[in-house]
Design a protein around this motif. Structure first.
Motif, PDB file in Angstrom:
ATOM      1  N   GLY A 169      50.750 -76.567 -33.904  1.00  0.00           N
ATOM      2  CA  GLY A 169      49.727 -76.171 -34.871  1.00  0.00           C
ATOM      3  C   GLY A 169      48.353 -76.733 -34.613  1.00  0.00           C
ATOM      4  N   ASP A 170      48.072 -77.201 -33.404  1.00  0.00           N
ATOM      5  CA  ASP A 170      46.792 -77.863 -33.134  1.00  0.00           C
ATOM      6  C   ASP A 170      45.672 -76.930 -32.676  1.00  0.00           C
ATOM      7  N   PHE A 171      45.954 -75.669 -32.403  1.00  0.00           N
ATOM      8  CA  PHE A 171      44.907 -74.690 -32.081  1.00  0.00           C
ATOM      9  C   PHE A 171      44.578 -73.861 -33.318  1.00  0.00           C
ATOM     10  N   GLY A 172      43.330 -73.483 -33.451  1.00  0.00           N
ATOM     11  CA  GLY A 172      42.955 -72.622 -34.568  1.00  0.00           C
ATOM     12  C   GLY A 172      43.737 -71.334 -34.599  1.00  0.00           C
ATOM     13  N   CYS A 173      43.981 -70.743 -33.442  1.00  0.00           N
ATOM     14  CA  CYS A 173      44.711 -69.476 -33.384  1.00  0.00           C
ATOM     15  C   CYS A 173      46.182 -69.637 -33.730  1.00  0.00           C
ATOM     16  N   PHE A 174      46.656 -70.884 -33.853  1.00  0.00           N
ATOM     17  CA  PHE A 174      48.024 -71.161 -34.307  1.00  0.00           C
ATOM     18  C   PHE A 174      48.029 -71.799 -35.692  1.00  0.00           C
ATOM     19  N   GLY A 175      46.913 -71.697 -36.408  1.00  0.00           N
ATOM     20  CA  GLY A 175      46.891 -72.124 -37.795  1.00  0.00           C
ATOM     21  C   GLY A 175      46.151 -73.404 -38.107  1.00  0.00           C
ATOM     22  N   LYS A 222      38.566 -78.135 -34.559  1.00  0.00           N
ATOM     23  CA  LYS A 222      37.896 -76.944 -34.047  1.00  0.00           C
ATOM     24  C   LYS A 222      38.289 -76.693 -32.592  1.00  0.00           C
ATOM     25  N   THR A 223      38.783 -75.484 -32.318  1.00  0.00           N
ATOM     26  CA  THR A 223      39.135 -75.080 -30.944  1.00  0.00           C
ATOM     27  C   THR A 223      38.562 -73.694 -30.645  1.00  0.00           C
ATOM     28  N   PRO A 224      37.237 -73.543 -30.679  1.00  0.00           N
ATOM     29  CA  PRO A 224      36.648 -72.204 -30.558  1.00  0.00           C
ATOM     30  C   PRO A 224      36.887 -71.528 -29.219  1.00  0.00           C
ATOM     31  N   ASN A 225      36.944 -72.297 -28.134  1.00  0.00           N
ATOM     32  CA  ASN A 225      37.117 -71.683 -26.819  1.00  0.00           C
ATOM     33  C   ASN A 225      38.528 -71.135 -26.621  1.00  0.00           C
ATOM     34  N   ILE A 226      39.513 -71.900 -27.055  1.00  0.00           N
ATOM     35  CA  ILE A 226      40.894 -71.426 -26.951  1.00  0.00           C
ATOM     36  C   ILE A 226      41.122 -70.248 -27.883  1.00  0.00           C
ATOM     37  N   ASP A 227      40.540 -70.297 -29.075  1.00  0.00           N
ATOM     38  CA  ASP A 227      40.677 -69.192 -30.019  1.00  0.00           C
ATOM     39  C   ASP A 227      40.050 -67.921 -29.455  1.00  0.00           C
ATOM     40  N   SER A 246      50.099 -80.799 -37.327  1.00  0.00           N
ATOM     41  CA  SER A 246      50.114 -80.529 -35.891  1.00  0.00           C
ATOM     42  C   SER A 246      51.339 -79.769 -35.415  1.00  0.00           C
ATOM     43  N   ASN A 247      52.471 -79.875 -36.140  1.00  0.00           N
ATOM     44  CA  ASN A 247      53.651 -79.124 -35.723  1.00  0.00           C
ATOM     45  C   ASN A 247      53.887 -77.891 -36.574  1.00  0.00           C
ATOM     46  N   GLY A 248      52.862 -77.487 -37.347  1.00  0.00           N
ATOM     47  CA  GLY A 248      52.987 -76.276 -38.150  1.00  0.00           C
ATOM     48  C   GLY A 248      54.114 -76.398 -39.160  1.00  0.00           C
ATOM     49  N   ILE A 249      54.947 -75.365 -39.218  1.00  0.00           N
ATOM     50  CA  ILE A 249      56.060 -75.377 -40.175  1.00  0.00           C
ATOM     51  C   ILE A 249      57.298 -76.050 -39.588  1.00  0.00           C
ATOM     52  N   TYR A 250      57.198 -76.548 -38.356  1.00  0.00           N
ATOM     53  CA  TYR A 250      58.394 -76.973 -37.647  1.00  0.00           C
ATOM     54  C   TYR A 250      58.696 -78.453 -37.836  1.00  0.00           C
ATOM     55  N   ARG A 251      59.963 -78.740 -37.906  1.00  0.00           N
ATOM     56  CA  ARG A 251      60.450 -80.105 -38.050  1.00  0.00           C
ATOM     57  C   ARG A 251      60.431 -80.810 -36.704  1.00  0.00           C
ATOM     58  N   GLY A 252      60.047 -82.090 -36.730  1.00  0.00           N
ATOM     59  CA  GLY A 252      60.157 -82.893 -35.520  1.00  0.00           C
ATOM     60  C   GLY A 252      58.844 -83.047 -34.767  1.00  0.00           C
ATOM     61  N   VAL A 283      48.803 -69.794 -25.004  1.00  0.00           N
ATOM     62  CA  VAL A 283      47.843 -68.691 -24.929  1.00  0.00           C
ATOM     63  C   VAL A 283      47.792 -68.231 -23.483  1.00  0.00           C
ATOM     64  N   MET A 284      47.911 -66.921 -23.259  1.00  0.00           N
ATOM     65  CA  MET A 284      47.831 -66.368 -21.908  1.00  0.00           C
ATOM     66  C   MET A 284      46.836 -65.212 -21.896  1.00  0.00           C
TER      67      MET A 284
END
Length: 473
Positions: free
Chosen positions: A46-52, A57-62, A322-328, A343-344
């Protein structure tokens, strides 16, 4: 195997490295794409903007994601650095790969990947590609059989040892097998921020090889602890914005100073955020360099992480979600430890602004790259995901297998919607079973109610790994 002759370089000429030239082959064609693989260290799903991500701020990856595809069921090799990267490079899962844990060599380095191993670098080198690695190695001590110059890598610049990469102002880096002293960091000074210097040579590699096909691997150390960033606009946008708990770490005079210890940090949350944003800025610079040299149309760019987010050095991944909805987290085989943001982008090949929930893992990249460059598929655990990239019908895995050597040992298998985890492997093991489709956060353990499914997955779990005396949990 033809190895690159190391060049002796003095500290005074470090900056001149960026001016070097390499021989150029004939102009590459669209059938032989460049591959740029940019790997973050301990960065969560969950650390990229495009992943929530809503704070960092991650404008270039987004922006890159909008030109290509985000992959929501992409998995690393395992849940810590060296074995995860070994899976990536060899196309083998963590029950088969030659490196399955962070096995330390002193005074410097980690257990070596064997010299005759079939790797991504060997694939590209034997098919006429230039190969470069800029960042963290961690798969063989200096001058060992696993060192980059003995693994079909034309140029390496960065940290050989992942333990020493805990310091962002190190005393030295390596250019191939040559140790480069960073005089500005002597006597505990913070003069040369190593990732910035490594980034300069990353960009120069693109410039040097723009007229021949290349594979560029960028295993960046950001945002692994220690938590520290230069005092520039990337840090200043976060300073003073969070309720911070200062971290007291290992500073000058400490036994582990710059040899594995994490430095103190008054604002660890601000530092972590700035480090992720710095990684994002590096991605943007690489994309711009490709555009500047007319290479963007013929380059596959992959941006991802080696495992889940860390708690070290004062970081709090829960604060950033950072891990979004995921455990661990890092060191877990729950989804948060091994599911990674990916991202590809490949202009004209990968459809823009797309999303895929196809399940794949690090060992799939080797056969994918082989198919992309017209090489024979190596003997490995992976399947080619070229059809996925090009929007065609994609074959699926029967299952994915992972293992982890620390904390008593852990194994897991993901088959379809189901995931079985075996914990405390070396002592009194126990199992947990989850339906990832219905329960992505792994909160409802179904081991007692779904016995038939559990038994099927147990058989895979027990039969998948190959015996290796170095890796016995």
């Amino acid at each position: 195997m033809k190895l690159k002759q190391a060049t002796l370089i003095s500290t005074a000429t470090l900056s001149a490295l960026t001016a070097c030239n390499t021989s150029k082959s004939e102009q590459q064609t669209a059938e032989r794409p460049n591959i740029v693989f940019i790997l973050a260290d301990d960065l969560g799903y969950g650390d990229f903007g495009c992943f929530g991500q809503e704070i960092i701020k991650t404008p270039n990856i987004d922006a890159l994601a909008k030109t290509g595809m985000i992959c929501t069921q992409s998995y690393s090799g395992t849940t810590v650095s060296a074995p995860s990267r070994a899976c990536l490079l060899t196309g083998l899962n963590s029950g088969h790969a030659p490196i399955r844990g962070n096995f330390e060599i002193y005074p410097e380095g980690q257990m070596a990947i064997p010299e005759n191993t079939n790797t991504i670098f060997r694939l590209f080198k034997e098919n006429g590609y230039a190969t470069g690695v800029f960042g963290k190695w961690g798969l063989g001590a200096p001058k060992s059989e696993g060192a980059p110059e003995n693994q079909y890598v034309d140029e390496f610049f960065g940290y050989n040892c992942q333990r020493l990469s805990h310091s962002y102002y190190p005393d030295y880096l390596y250019h191939d097998s040559t140790r480069i002293e960073l005089k500005a960091n002597a006597k505990a000074n913070n003069g040369t921020y190593a990732p910035d210097t490594i980034q300069q040579l990353t960009l120069q590699f693109i410039e040097n090889h723009k007229n021949e096909p290349f594979f560029l691997f960028v295993p960046c150390i950001l945002p692994h602890a220690e938590l520290i960033a230069p005092n520039d606009s990337l840090l200043q946008q976060y300073e003073g914005k969070f309720k911070e708990t200062p971290y007291q770490g290992c500073d000058y005079g400490c036994k582990s100073f710059r040899i594995g210890g994490y430095g103190s940090q008054k604002e660890p949350l601000a530092a972590y955020a700035a480090m992720v944003s710095r990684y994002d800025s590096y991605v943007g610079q690489i994309v711009e360099k490709l555009k500047e040299n007319g290479l963007i149309d013929n380059t596959l760019i992959i941006v991802t992480s080696d495992n889940g987010p860390h708690w070290e050095g004062g970081n709090n991944p829960d604060f950033f979600n950072s891990n979004g909805i995921y455990r661990g987290y890092k060191r877990d085989l729950y989804e948060g430890g091994i599911r990674i943001p990916t991202v590809m982008a490949w202009k004209g090949k990968i459809s823009s602004n797309t999303q895929s929930d196809f399940m794949f893992a690090f060992w799939d990249y080797l056969p994918t790259f082989a198919e992309l460059i017209g090489a024979e598929k190596p003997d490995c655990d992976g399947i080619s995901i070229k059809p996925l990239l090009l929007g065609k019908t994609q074959s699926e895995h029967d299952y994915l297998y992972f293992e982890f050597q620390e904390n008593g040992g852990a194994q897991c298998v993901r088959k379809g919607d189901w995931k079985l985890i075996k914990l405390n492997v070396s002592n009194e093991p126990f199992y947990e079973l989850y339906n990832i489709k219905n329960d992505p956060s792994e909160t409802n353990n179904l081991i007692d109610s779904e016995k038939e499914i559990a038994e099927d997955l147990k058989q895979i779990l027990e039969s998948e790994r190959t015996d290796n005396p170095n890796w016995q949990f």
